[in-house]
Write an enzyme that holds these catalytic residues in place. Structure first.
Site, PDB file in Angstrom:
ATOM      1  N   HIS A  53     -51.868 -28.971  16.963  1.00  0.00           N
ATOM      2  CA  HIS A  53     -52.648 -28.669  18.173  1.00  0.00           C
ATOM      3  C   HIS A  53     -52.106 -27.419  18.863  1.00  0.00           C
ATOM      4  O   HIS A  53     -52.865 -26.626  19.417  1.00  0.00           O
ATOM      5  CB  HIS A  53     -52.657 -29.886  19.105  1.00  0.00           C
ATOM      6  CG  HIS A  53     -53.363 -31.052  18.478  1.00  0.00           C
ATOM      7  ND1 HIS A  53     -54.735 -31.174  18.484  1.00  0.00           N
ATOM      8  CD2 HIS A  53     -52.901 -32.101  17.756  1.00  0.00           C
ATOM      9  CE1 HIS A  53     -55.079 -32.257  17.814  1.00  0.00           C
ATOM     10  NE2 HIS A  53     -53.990 -32.834  17.358  1.00  0.00           N
TER      11      HIS A  53
ATOM     12  N   ASP B 214     -54.237 -20.143  19.197  1.00  0.00           N
ATOM     13  CA  ASP B 214     -55.214 -19.233  18.585  1.00  0.00           C
ATOM     14  C   ASP B 214     -56.167 -18.805  19.705  1.00  0.00           C
ATOM     15  O   ASP B 214     -57.101 -19.518  20.076  1.00  0.00           O
ATOM     16  CB  ASP B 214     -55.961 -19.953  17.463  1.00  0.00           C
ATOM     17  CG  ASP B 214     -56.964 -19.044  16.753  1.00  0.00           C
ATOM     18  OD1 ASP B 214     -57.443 -18.069  17.374  1.00  0.00           O
ATOM     19  OD2 ASP B 214     -57.274 -19.319  15.587  1.00  0.00           O
TER      20      ASP B 214
ATOM     21  N   GLU C  66     -62.490 -29.746   4.928  1.00  0.00           N
ATOM     22  CA  GLU C  66     -62.228 -30.936   5.762  1.00  0.00           C
ATOM     23  C   GLU C  66     -63.517 -31.606   6.226  1.00  0.00           C
ATOM     24  O   GLU C  66     -63.483 -32.687   6.812  1.00  0.00           O
ATOM     25  CB  GLU C  66     -61.354 -30.635   6.980  1.00  0.00           C
ATOM     26  CG  GLU C  66     -59.927 -30.305   6.619  1.00  0.00           C
ATOM     27  CD  GLU C  66     -58.997 -30.250   7.810  1.00  0.00           C
ATOM     28  OE1 GLU C  66     -59.474 -29.986   8.925  1.00  0.00           O
ATOM     29  OE2 GLU C  66     -57.803 -30.485   7.603  1.00  0.00           O
TER      30      GLU C  66
ATOM     31  N   GLU D 120     -64.861 -28.513  18.156  1.00  0.00           N
ATOM     32  CA  GLU D 120     -64.232 -27.477  17.323  1.00  0.00           C
ATOM     33  C   GLU D 120     -63.950 -28.155  15.986  1.00  0.00           C
ATOM     34  O   GLU D 120     -62.953 -28.840  15.825  1.00  0.00           O
ATOM     35  CB  GLU D 120     -62.967 -26.962  17.995  1.00  0.00           C
ATOM     36  CG  GLU D 120     -62.550 -25.619  17.443  1.00  0.00           C
ATOM     37  CD  GLU D 120     -61.817 -25.729  16.116  1.00  0.00           C
ATOM     38  OE1 GLU D 120     -62.492 -25.910  15.071  1.00  0.00           O
ATOM     39  OE2 GLU D 120     -60.593 -25.637  16.120  1.00  0.00           O
TER      40      GLU D 120
ATOM     41  N   GLY E  95     -63.977 -35.028  18.472  1.00  0.00           N
ATOM     42  CA  GLY E  95     -62.655 -34.639  17.973  1.00  0.00           C
ATOM     43  C   GLY E  95     -61.910 -33.884  19.055  1.00  0.00           C
ATOM     44  O   GLY E  95     -61.604 -32.702  18.913  1.00  0.00           O
TER      45      GLY E  95
ATOM     46  N   HIS F  42     -56.161 -18.444  13.178  1.00  0.00           N
ATOM     47  CA  HIS F  42     -55.394 -19.314  12.276  1.00  0.00           C
ATOM     48  C   HIS F  42     -56.191 -19.672  11.031  1.00  0.00           C
ATOM     49  O   HIS F  42     -55.623 -20.182  10.060  1.00  0.00           O
ATOM     50  CB  HIS F  42     -54.907 -20.573  13.004  1.00  0.00           C
ATOM     51  CG  HIS F  42     -55.970 -21.602  13.220  1.00  0.00           C
ATOM     52  ND1 HIS F  42     -56.992 -21.446  14.137  1.00  0.00           N
ATOM     53  CD2 HIS F  42     -56.197 -22.792  12.609  1.00  0.00           C
ATOM     54  CE1 HIS F  42     -57.768 -22.513  14.091  1.00  0.00           C
ATOM     55  NE2 HIS F  42     -57.320 -23.331  13.181  1.00  0.00           N
TER      56      HIS F  42
ATOM     57  N   ARG G  44     -59.986 -18.286  19.133  1.00  0.00           N
ATOM     58  CA  ARG G  44     -60.651 -19.582  19.098  1.00  0.00           C
ATOM     59  C   ARG G  44     -60.788 -20.184  20.510  1.00  0.00           C
ATOM     60  O   ARG G  44     -61.885 -20.426  21.011  1.00  0.00           O
ATOM     61  CB  ARG G  44     -59.818 -20.540  18.224  1.00  0.00           C
ATOM     62  CG  ARG G  44     -60.367 -21.937  18.097  1.00  0.00           C
ATOM     63  CD  ARG G  44     -59.270 -22.932  17.649  1.00  0.00           C
ATOM     64  NE  ARG G  44     -58.604 -23.506  18.801  1.00  0.00           N
ATOM     65  CZ  ARG G  44     -58.738 -24.775  19.197  1.00  0.00           C
ATOM     66  NH1 ARG G  44     -59.478 -25.612  18.517  1.00  0.00           N
ATOM     67  NH2 ARG G  44     -58.112 -25.210  20.277  1.00  0.00           N
TER      68      ARG G  44
ATOM     69  N   GLU H 154     -67.782 -42.096  14.311  1.00  0.00           N
ATOM     70  CA  GLU H 154     -68.867 -42.863  13.701  1.00  0.00           C
ATOM     71  C   GLU H 154     -68.780 -44.348  14.048  1.00  0.00           C
ATOM     72  O   GLU H 154     -69.690 -45.115  13.736  1.00  0.00           O
ATOM     73  CB  GLU H 154     -68.826 -42.702  12.172  1.00  0.00           C
ATOM     74  CG  GLU H 154     -69.110 -41.294  11.665  1.00  0.00           C
ATOM     75  CD  GLU H 154     -67.894 -40.348  11.697  1.00  0.00           C
ATOM     76  OE1 GLU H 154     -66.860 -40.692  12.311  1.00  0.00           O
ATOM     77  OE2 GLU H 154     -67.993 -39.255  11.106  1.00  0.00           O
TER      78      GLU H 154
ATOM     79  N   ASP I 213     -61.347 -39.174  19.591  1.00  0.00           N
ATOM     80  CA  ASP I 213     -60.479 -38.707  18.507  1.00  0.00           C
ATOM     81  C   ASP I 213     -59.817 -39.912  17.858  1.00  0.00           C
ATOM     82  O   ASP I 213     -59.415 -40.860  18.530  1.00  0.00           O
ATOM     83  CB  ASP I 213     -59.411 -37.721  19.017  1.00  0.00           C
ATOM     84  CG  ASP I 213     -58.989 -36.752  17.926  1.00  0.00           C
ATOM     85  OD1 ASP I 213     -59.251 -35.540  18.067  1.00  0.00           O
ATOM     86  OD2 ASP I 213     -58.410 -37.216  16.908  1.00  0.00           O
TER      87      ASP I 213
END
Ligand code: SAH
Length: 342
Positions: A30, A36, A138, A129, A63, A280, A39, A114, A85
């Protein structure tokens, strides 16, 4: 309140999923994302510069990690933010939200997107993100699309931040590094290690590519519209055309992606390409089995195909086919390469 019942357990998850979520438990990953600036500042600008969009809205942060995007949304006037998350970093996110006096505005749920039950039947805005190396590594985009279909308001007024992603390709001259990475296996202390050469060739490399190595114009291969894309569209086989800028060799193809928040008053965009500031995500390098000789003005045509791996859907099976418009019998004119990103 920054609480909420914790849903799904790791017990029923395949090992690869447990591994994936565990990789986000530690603060180090993190830290890398937060540091970053391309971002994080792009998300911040997209949210802070549009309080008229966020004011009094219910926002879902898919997330949420350390909850940075959730807190941006609260600052921009959101009525309530739900952050979800699976990783244990969310326990720290709760403390962070508390430390910043936002516990009454942000509900954090630990579990798989989900599987958790949201306290709202639908949301006005989804922020996430989700981008991986080569954009799709991923496969977290599947989760965002799932959240879109399940929770985003159905009257067509729901927004997704960001909502556009484009994959680009280019050809690069990279003889020296290719020798170091791939040629190395030809002779290891006098032994033939070529079985490992093949393995090395099939593994895309995430690395920073210098702009001066780029031999072709960039080519946009695929644009994803997050409002309309379907999970099955993320397995694709698409053409590319590389216009050669200078006479040189091509040792590898590279790929990168651009991201856009087009709902913004003034659209916010960022790129992860070799022509702009470091991120990154760097770029993804696909070494070719052959070396191509190209001349300025020529075109290398090809196809890029990509699909989730059958055994682990977070890994990618990628193929690159290329064909040159040369008549010269002394030059390699076409090829096919297969890669596995894992
Ligand atoms: N939003 C944060 C973190 C982004 S990293 C930031 O911008 O800094 C992506 C996060 O999504 C990780 O913490 C990961 O654990 C989480 N994640 C990925 N897939 C998920 C899913 N299906 N359910 C819940 N969390 C998920």
């Amino acid at each position: 309140m920054a609480t909420g019942q914790d849903a799904s357990s790791a017990e029923n998850m395949p090992h690869s999923e447990v591994h994936y979520f565990n990789s986000y438990n530690h603060h180090g990953i993190h830290e890398e994302m937060l540091k970053d600036e391309v971002r994080t500042k792009s998300y911040r600008d997209a949210i802070y510069n549009n309080p008229h969009i966020f004011k009094d809205k219910v926002v879902l942060d898919v997330g949420c990690g350390t909850s940075i995007l959730s807190m941006f949304a609260v600052k921009a006037g959101a009525k309530h933010v739900i952050g979800v998350d699976m990783s244990t970093i969310i326990l720290k996110a709760r403390e962070i939200v508390e430390a910043n006096g936002m516990s009454d505005k942000i509900t954090l749920l630990q579990g798989k997107m989900e599987e958790v039950q949201l306290p709202f039947p639908e949301v006005d805005i989804i922020i996430s993100e989700w981008m991986g190396y080569f954009l799709l590594y991923e496969s977290m985009l599947d989760t965002v699309l799932w959240a879109r279909d399940r929770y985003l308001r159905k009257d067509g007024k729901g927004l997704i931040f960001p909502d556009k992603a484009t994959i680009f390709m280019a050809g690069i001259e990279d003889g020296e590094y290719k020798d170091e990475k791939i040629g190395f296996w030809d002779n290891v202390y006098g032994f033939d290690y070529t079985p490992l050469k093949m393995t090395a060739l099939t593994e895309p490399l995430v690395d920073s590519v210098e702009l001066k190595a780029v031999v072709s114009d960039p080519c946009a291969v695929m644009t994803i519209d997050l409002y309309t894309v379907k999970p099955e569209d993320l397995a694709f086989n698409l053409p590319f055309n590389l216009s050669i800028r200078r006479t040189d060799y091509i040792h590898a193809m590279i790929a990168w992606f651009d991201i856009e928040f087009s709902a913004c008053h003034k659209p916010v965009r960022f790129s992860t390409g070799p022509h702009t500031k470091y991120t990154h995500w760097k770029q993804t390098v696909f070494y070719l089995a052959d070396v191509l000789t190209v001349e300025a003005g020529e075109t290398v045509k090809g196809r890029l195909s990509c699909k989730p791996n059958q055994n682990n859907r977070r890994d990618l099976d990628i193929e690159i086919d290329y064909k040159m418009d040369t008549q010269d019998p002394g030059r390699i004119a076409e090829g096919h390469c297969e890669y596995k990103m894992c």
